[in-house]
Design a protein around this motif. Structure first.
Motif, PDB file in Angstrom:
ATOM      1  N   LEU A  26      91.910  22.698 -11.746  1.00 59.31           N
ATOM      2  CA  LEU A  26      92.680  21.814 -10.858  1.00 59.31           C
ATOM      3  C   LEU A  26      92.596  20.374 -11.350  1.00 59.31           C
ATOM      4  O   LEU A  26      91.597  19.974 -11.933  1.00 59.31           O
ATOM      5  CB  LEU A  26      92.088  21.850  -9.452  1.00 59.31           C
ATOM      6  CG  LEU A  26      92.533  22.984  -8.546  1.00 59.31           C
ATOM      7  CD1 LEU A  26      91.774  22.883  -7.231  1.00 59.31           C
ATOM      8  CD2 LEU A  26      94.037  22.908  -8.285  1.00 59.31           C
ATOM      9  N   PRO A  27      93.632  19.560 -11.067  1.00 51.16           N
ATOM     10  CA  PRO A  27      93.469  18.135 -11.324  1.00 51.16           C
ATOM     11  C   PRO A  27      92.251  17.648 -10.540  1.00 51.16           C
ATOM     12  O   PRO A  27      92.068  18.029  -9.380  1.00 51.16           O
ATOM     13  CB  PRO A  27      94.762  17.537 -10.761  1.00 51.16           C
ATOM     14  CG  PRO A  27      95.751  18.657 -10.758  1.00 51.16           C
ATOM     15  CD  PRO A  27      94.932  19.900 -10.500  1.00 51.16           C
ATOM     16  N   PHE A  58      89.817  10.715 -17.086  1.00 51.54           N
ATOM     17  CA  PHE A  58      90.959  10.841 -17.995  1.00 51.54           C
ATOM     18  C   PHE A  58      91.897  11.955 -17.536  1.00 51.54           C
ATOM     19  O   PHE A  58      93.108  11.852 -17.620  1.00 51.54           O
ATOM     20  CB  PHE A  58      90.499  11.195 -19.416  1.00 51.54           C
ATOM     21  CG  PHE A  58      89.675  10.129 -20.037  1.00 51.54           C
ATOM     22  CD1 PHE A  58      90.230   8.893 -20.346  1.00 51.54           C
ATOM     23  CD2 PHE A  58      88.331  10.340 -20.293  1.00 51.54           C
ATOM     24  CE1 PHE A  58      89.457   7.898 -20.917  1.00 51.54           C
ATOM     25  CE2 PHE A  58      87.552   9.344 -20.856  1.00 51.54           C
ATOM     26  CZ  PHE A  58      88.112   8.127 -21.165  1.00 51.54           C
ATOM     27  N   ALA A  59      91.287  13.039 -17.087  1.00 51.07           N
ATOM     28  CA  ALA A  59      92.061  14.232 -16.765  1.00 51.07           C
ATOM     29  C   ALA A  59      93.060  13.973 -15.643  1.00 51.07           C
ATOM     30  O   ALA A  59      94.138  14.547 -15.600  1.00 51.07           O
ATOM     31  CB  ALA A  59      91.121  15.372 -16.396  1.00 51.07           C
ATOM     32  N   ASN A  60      92.711  13.060 -14.743  1.00 51.47           N
ATOM     33  CA  ASN A  60      93.589  12.796 -13.603  1.00 51.47           C
ATOM     34  C   ASN A  60      94.980  12.329 -14.000  1.00 51.47           C
ATOM     35  O   ASN A  60      95.939  12.533 -13.273  1.00 51.47           O
ATOM     36  CB  ASN A  60      92.939  11.743 -12.691  1.00 51.47           C
ATOM     37  CG  ASN A  60      92.218  12.410 -11.530  1.00 51.47           C
ATOM     38  OD1 ASN A  60      92.646  13.454 -11.050  1.00 51.47           O
ATOM     39  ND2 ASN A  60      91.135  11.799 -11.104  1.00 51.47           N
ATOM     40  N   ASP A  61      95.083  11.678 -15.162  1.00 49.88           N
ATOM     41  CA  ASP A  61      96.368  11.089 -15.530  1.00 49.88           C
ATOM     42  C   ASP A  61      97.241  12.005 -16.384  1.00 49.88           C
ATOM     43  O   ASP A  61      98.324  11.607 -16.802  1.00 49.88           O
ATOM     44  CB  ASP A  61      96.138   9.787 -16.307  1.00 49.88           C
ATOM     45  CG  ASP A  61      95.401   8.783 -15.444  1.00 49.88           C
ATOM     46  OD1 ASP A  61      95.560   8.849 -14.212  1.00 49.88           O
ATOM     47  OD2 ASP A  61      94.661   7.956 -15.998  1.00 49.88           O
ATOM     48  N   ILE A  62      96.765  13.188 -16.656  1.00 46.89           N
ATOM     49  CA  ILE A  62      97.500  14.078 -17.556  1.00 46.89           C
ATOM     50  C   ILE A  62      98.214  15.147 -16.752  1.00 46.89           C
ATOM     51  O   ILE A  62      97.622  15.769 -15.881  1.00 46.89           O
ATOM     52  CB  ILE A  62      96.523  14.720 -18.571  1.00 46.89           C
ATOM     53  CG1 ILE A  62      95.915  13.607 -19.454  1.00 46.89           C
ATOM     54  CG2 ILE A  62      97.232  15.766 -19.430  1.00 46.89           C
ATOM     55  CD1 ILE A  62      94.828  14.089 -20.376  1.00 46.89           C
ATOM     56  N   ASP A  63      99.511  15.324 -17.027  1.00 47.19           N
ATOM     57  CA  ASP A  63     100.253  16.390 -16.356  1.00 47.19           C
ATOM     58  C   ASP A  63      99.767  17.739 -16.856  1.00 47.19           C
ATOM     59  O   ASP A  63      99.737  17.995 -18.052  1.00 47.19           O
ATOM     60  CB  ASP A  63     101.752  16.267 -16.674  1.00 47.19           C
ATOM     61  CG  ASP A  63     102.464  15.432 -15.624  1.00 47.19           C
ATOM     62  OD1 ASP A  63     101.892  15.240 -14.531  1.00 47.19           O
ATOM     63  OD2 ASP A  63     103.569  14.950 -15.904  1.00 47.19           O
ATOM     64  N   LEU A  64      99.418  18.602 -15.911  1.00 44.23           N
ATOM     65  CA  LEU A  64      98.953  19.931 -16.281  1.00 44.23           C
ATOM     66  C   LEU A  64     100.122  20.805 -16.707  1.00 44.23           C
ATOM     67  O   LEU A  64     101.181  20.781 -16.096  1.00 44.23           O
ATOM     68  CB  LEU A  64      98.268  20.583 -15.084  1.00 44.23           C
ATOM     69  CG  LEU A  64      96.862  20.104 -14.797  1.00 44.23           C
ATOM     70  CD1 LEU A  64      96.342  20.792 -13.552  1.00 44.23           C
ATOM     71  CD2 LEU A  64      95.965  20.437 -15.982  1.00 44.23           C
TER      72      LEU A  64
END
Lengths: 332, 332, 332
Positions: free
Chosen positions: B213-214, C217-223
């Motif tokens: 998950l995000p 960092f992960a928060n800003d990347i589209d999954l």
């Protein structure tokens, strides 16, 4: 006279010696005291020698062994033995000795990749040029030890101050977000055929440990990338042709630069979500990920109707070379 | 007379009975109604008995079976059968019955680990002492159910109020950040040899679900650690000698405390990024991770030239005991 | 006359053709130029044809092949061949051709699941009803390409504007947090037996890549969820009876709606932490996860004492149909 197959204790020694025994070779293992009991428990070494330091392999004590044995290099071999001594000594190596310096120095490695037309992450030649998330790596196969992330130039210098290292000892490499694939390939310098054996993921401490923490905790922990294990994976079949091409290209590049690459090797890749492979490293010898497949990988099963590990494939190649009397094609 | 190999339905029953059949034993399975069809589809039980409650195994109905069968304990066996009844009954168990209480109570388990000189996470004997991230666990093998994280004393009491449990029923254990390894070992009480079979990672719900998950969503979800599956892994070969030593030490510890440990067992470990193993649990019987290797693990392949699962290894040990007439060494 | 076993290059063609050869069939492969070298390296196609476009399979050129071959459908087969042409042509397919439309349209797929009494995530028929985290999926087996998460109605419309798609082309599906399991099943329309072969996890880019990033960092990347590989897993044994039941129910549902499902299939499931399976998709043919087990899965080993891949199982079924003269039960 039939050679003995030998290696040093660590990395993939169990697989290498088991494979040698499956192909009916005698085996020898040089190991340290603390691992002797383990190796004896697996019964794969016909001769087991205990040393304080792996460089003793070049001493008079092992003159007889060096004469009758072919040594199989692996990650610990590359890491713990003095490269100059390998080149000077009468040690017979499966594979091309010249490769050690191309694999051991990241700048030469990237030159080789470029010469082979293989896509790599961007390399920043100085910290002021960092414009995205980067990973800092040092030279040599140290199992991922000491790698770290930097976000920008300031972050780089802050961490350099903490960790105290010379900029010239590190490579500043773009961090590619994607899925990792470490395919295991084998190239026969006798039949000139390239074989795909299997693929793995590296399991790294603590990078693969923090993922299970609630994110608010994970943010405060410094990531590290010490390779501590391997997890099996298969690749979407439509991606395999590119892996095959990359393997062929790397071999061609090696022939231009240093008389060739043969035997087992691995292209460590990141696949971006637009399905482009970025090669971040080369291991020009057996990789530890093949330990997953000591009883044969999925892809090896297609080529061989018996359980074929990478260790056994090496021994098989030596056997073929003996039969065809072309040992000079595989030993340096 | 050749014994029947029996177990109850669940955990690793498929593997145990398949292994028994591979070693030419007759097999019996005691299962519940809802799993009967599954087990029949795999054709591994020569006799299949359906019960409402596993404790019926101690009833008169199974007197004949108890006489001729050796029961193989596994995780569900330990969880669903009344331990006192096991000790009192005429049930013949592969392994040491005395172990159940040392495995089932976390404080005794940690005493055993300490006696064996094996590194464990710090245990906090009261909530006021919590000074780092901790995981709260309850006694018994409940497959990870109910474990949760606490950040400090307040967090502990808040969650205790929500979840309503007795402090004396739980253990407050330091949460070690690192990579997990659950090595599968087998110790023969006949040959006195210790064998490394394989390693797995536990796949836990929802701890292994939220990772994708995000992070901003993941922060709001309570982590849980119900073991729902297992993923294969191999360990960096240079770490295996320590696993071997830990196995030997645990056996020595068990001999001091309660007449020994033999057969399959597992040390559940976390490896920190400075390559120190912390043992968080012991499973003193076959673990579900061995289900990954019903057709043989990488390491079992080194020792055995035929596909050797842990289930089959157990049956092989019974066969060896029969041949050497030392059944008393493996059955209690 | 003994049929040839044929398929198109991609997805699981290696496994299918290897399996056919293990059961002593001749094989044919239709592939594109860029994958020819790869397939030739594995030596699994007795006849290899190169095409520009897979629909050439319906051309006059392949009339002779269509007459003597049985085609095995797989993910790329379903994705790249024109479904109407498959229905109209004289192509002989292993399995039920009618299934393609029930698998290819998500609304029909969910109707089938509902008819079969299988639990699914909630489907929201319009964006205004979104009241929790949802995943947006498009019709057809595109390997997870284009899936994305939405948090609420506004987020949906914002992303729709960016990505420009028709609401009627997508399905708004509740995102279930839990662990994923993709069990591989085989149902024999001859013996009427259901077999559990193995289980895998999909490895998806970049969803499985960002997990190793520091959360900030992960928060800003589209999954994204492009399926790029598969990882092996085994399931807690006590969960297998429900998988078996779901498989049986799906077969019964298919018999009510469209003359049945047979051969290999997969229920893509998410297991919540209260141990409830939610089925998110059906693959009514061989899935790529079976590529993990080309040398036999754990569960296949229980049923078969030889290495049995799903590809080989298909060939075995054709052989059985030939022997019993019931080819009409498995070919459409």
């Amino acid at each position: 006279m039939k050679p003995i197959i030998a290696t040093i204790g660590g990395h993939s020694a169990l697989q290498i010696l088991k494979g040698a025994k499956e192909e009916n070779f005698k085996t020898a293992l040089i190991c340290k005291k603390n691992s002797e009991k383990l190796y004896r428990s697996f019964k794969i070494g016909d001769e087991i020698y205990v040393v304080e330091n792996f460089d003793e392999i070049f001493d008079k004590r092992f003159k007889e062994l060096r004469k009758k044995a072919i040594f199989i290099p692996h990650g610990s071999f590359v890491e713990y033995l003095n490269k100059d001594k390998i080149l000077e000594s009468d040690l017979k190596i499966f594979g091309n000795k010249k490769i050690f310096e191309w694999e051991g120095n990241r700048l030469k490695m990237f030159k080789w990749l470029k010469e082979s037309g293989i896509r790599t992450p961007k390399i920043f030649d100085e910290p002021s040029k960092i414009d995205r998330l980067c990973i800092i790596k040092f030279h040599g196969a140290k199992g991922g030890k000491g790698y770290f992330l930097v976000e920008n130039e300031d972050d780089f210098y802050k961490k350099q101050k903490d960790k105290k290292f010379d900029i010239s000892d590190c490579v500043i490499q773009e961090y590619i977000v994607g899925t990792r694939f470490y395919p295991h390939l084998f190239y026969s310098n006798i039949t000139k055929e390239l074989e795909i054996f299997g693929v793995d993921l590296r399991y790294e401490s603590n990078a693969d440990g923090i993922v299970r923490l609630p994110p608010r905790f994970a943010n405060d922990i410094d990531l590290s990338y010490v390779v501590v294990g391997n997890i099996p994976v298969v690749m979407r079949e439509s991606l395999l042709p590119e892996i095959y091409n990359m393997g062929e290209n790397l071999i061609k590049g090696s022939e231009k630069l240093f008389d060739g690459l043969w035997g087992p090797f691995c292209l460590e890749t990141i696949l971006s979500d637009d399905l482009k492979f970025y090669t971040i490293e080369i291991s020009a010898r057996i990789v530890a990920g093949t330990n997953l497949y000591i009883n044969g990988s999925q892809y090896a099963r297609i080529l061989y109707d018996e359980p074929m590990s990478m260790g056994r494939r090496i021994a098989r190649e030596i056997k073929i070379a003996m039969e065809r009397n072309v040992m000079n094609k595989i030993i340096t």
